[in-house]
Enzyme design. Sequence first.
Site, PDB file in Angstrom:
ATOM      1  N   LYS A  21      68.171 -30.996   4.199  1.00  0.00           N
ATOM      2  CA  LYS A  21      67.768 -31.893   5.275  1.00  0.00           C
ATOM      3  C   LYS A  21      67.107 -33.156   4.711  1.00  0.00           C
ATOM      4  O   LYS A  21      66.807 -33.225   3.507  1.00  0.00           O
ATOM      5  CB  LYS A  21      66.811 -31.151   6.208  1.00  0.00           C
ATOM      6  CG  LYS A  21      67.454 -29.967   6.925  1.00  0.00           C
ATOM      7  CD  LYS A  21      66.431 -29.266   7.796  1.00  0.00           C
ATOM      8  CE  LYS A  21      67.017 -28.067   8.500  1.00  0.00           C
ATOM      9  NZ  LYS A  21      66.017 -27.419   9.379  1.00  0.00           N
TER      10      LYS A  21
ATOM     11  N   TYR B 242      73.756 -28.917  16.360  1.00  0.00           N
ATOM     12  CA  TYR B 242      72.657 -28.218  17.036  1.00  0.00           C
ATOM     13  C   TYR B 242      72.953 -27.982  18.517  1.00  0.00           C
ATOM     14  O   TYR B 242      72.030 -27.966  19.335  1.00  0.00           O
ATOM     15  CB  TYR B 242      71.350 -29.003  16.864  1.00  0.00           C
ATOM     16  CG  TYR B 242      70.814 -28.986  15.455  1.00  0.00           C
ATOM     17  CD1 TYR B 242      70.379 -27.796  14.866  1.00  0.00           C
ATOM     18  CD2 TYR B 242      70.718 -30.156  14.709  1.00  0.00           C
ATOM     19  CE1 TYR B 242      69.878 -27.776  13.568  1.00  0.00           C
ATOM     20  CE2 TYR B 242      70.207 -30.148  13.416  1.00  0.00           C
ATOM     21  CZ  TYR B 242      69.798 -28.949  12.860  1.00  0.00           C
ATOM     22  OH  TYR B 242      69.296 -28.933  11.583  1.00  0.00           O
TER      23      TYR B 242
ATOM     24  N   ASN C 179      61.801 -28.213   7.209  1.00  0.00           N
ATOM     25  CA  ASN C 179      61.838 -27.029   6.352  1.00  0.00           C
ATOM     26  C   ASN C 179      62.952 -27.086   5.307  1.00  0.00           C
ATOM     27  O   ASN C 179      63.457 -26.065   4.887  1.00  0.00           O
ATOM     28  CB  ASN C 179      61.914 -25.757   7.196  1.00  0.00           C
ATOM     29  CG  ASN C 179      63.095 -25.740   8.136  1.00  0.00           C
ATOM     30  OD1 ASN C 179      64.002 -26.561   8.029  1.00  0.00           O
ATOM     31  ND2 ASN C 179      63.100 -24.803   9.063  1.00  0.00           N
TER      32      ASN C 179
ATOM     33  N   HIS D 294      69.133 -26.172   5.838  1.00  0.00           N
ATOM     34  CA  HIS D 294      69.776 -25.425   6.925  1.00  0.00           C
ATOM     35  C   HIS D 294      70.807 -24.502   6.303  1.00  0.00           C
ATOM     36  O   HIS D 294      71.491 -24.881   5.349  1.00  0.00           O
ATOM     37  CB  HIS D 294      70.477 -26.377   7.899  1.00  0.00           C
ATOM     38  CG  HIS D 294      71.454 -25.684   8.789  1.00  0.00           C
ATOM     39  ND1 HIS D 294      71.069 -25.047   9.947  1.00  0.00           N
ATOM     40  CD2 HIS D 294      72.779 -25.473   8.664  1.00  0.00           C
ATOM     41  CE1 HIS D 294      72.135 -24.487  10.502  1.00  0.00           C
ATOM     42  NE2 HIS D 294      73.187 -24.741   9.744  1.00  0.00           N
TER      43      HIS D 294
ATOM     44  N   GLU E 294      80.425 -25.333  11.506  1.00  0.00           N
ATOM     45  CA  GLU E 294      79.607 -26.313  10.816  1.00  0.00           C
ATOM     46  C   GLU E 294      80.351 -26.962   9.650  1.00  0.00           C
ATOM     47  O   GLU E 294      80.217 -28.172   9.425  1.00  0.00           O
ATOM     48  CB  GLU E 294      78.302 -25.667  10.356  1.00  0.00           C
ATOM     49  CG  GLU E 294      77.424 -25.282  11.536  1.00  0.00           C
ATOM     50  CD  GLU E 294      76.226 -24.425  11.177  1.00  0.00           C
ATOM     51  OE1 GLU E 294      76.098 -24.007  10.000  1.00  0.00           O
ATOM     52  OE2 GLU E 294      75.395 -24.175  12.076  1.00  0.00           O
TER      53      GLU E 294
END
Length: 147
Positions: free
Chosen positions: A9, A49, A112, A115, A126
Site C-alpha cells: 500500500k 474494495y 497497515n 493487502h 483482484e
Amino acid sequence: MERTFLMIKPDGVQRGLMGRIISRLEEKGFTMVAGKLVRMTEEQAKSHYAEHVGKDFFPNLLNFITSGPVFAMVWEGDDIVTLSRILIGKTNVKEALPGSIRGDFAAHTPNNLIHGSDSLESSKREIANFFEADELVNYEKSISQWI
C-alpha cells in the site's frame, strides 16, 4: 500451485519497505510472477474494495489507497492464499503478531502496509483488476524441489 494478489500500500511504498516485504515473501519460498508500481485509479479502488462500499470508512479508504503509488504483485506457491495471510499478519495492527509483516512494521490501521487476497476467488478478481494475462510470467525455480 495457487496464485494470489498482494499489494504494498502507499504507506509501505512511501516508507521504503518494498524490498523488505518482498524479501519476506521470497524467503518463505513464494515466487513472484508479476509486479508493477502503479497509482491506483478511483475506479480500480472501488472495484478492489467493492465489499466495503457504503461503509463509514469507505471514503477514507479510497482517499488512502489512491494517495500514492502501490506495488501490485501476483505470487505463486502451495497454499499461498492462507500462508501469505499468516505472513502478512492480522488486518488490525494491534492484533498482528511479531514476526509478521504488519506485526513488525505497521503502526496504524488502516495504514497497515500490505493487502493480501482472502480467497482464491478474490485473488482471481483482484489479479484481473491490475494485470492482463500476458503480464503474468510462468516459470519454475530450480530450487522448487527443496521448498
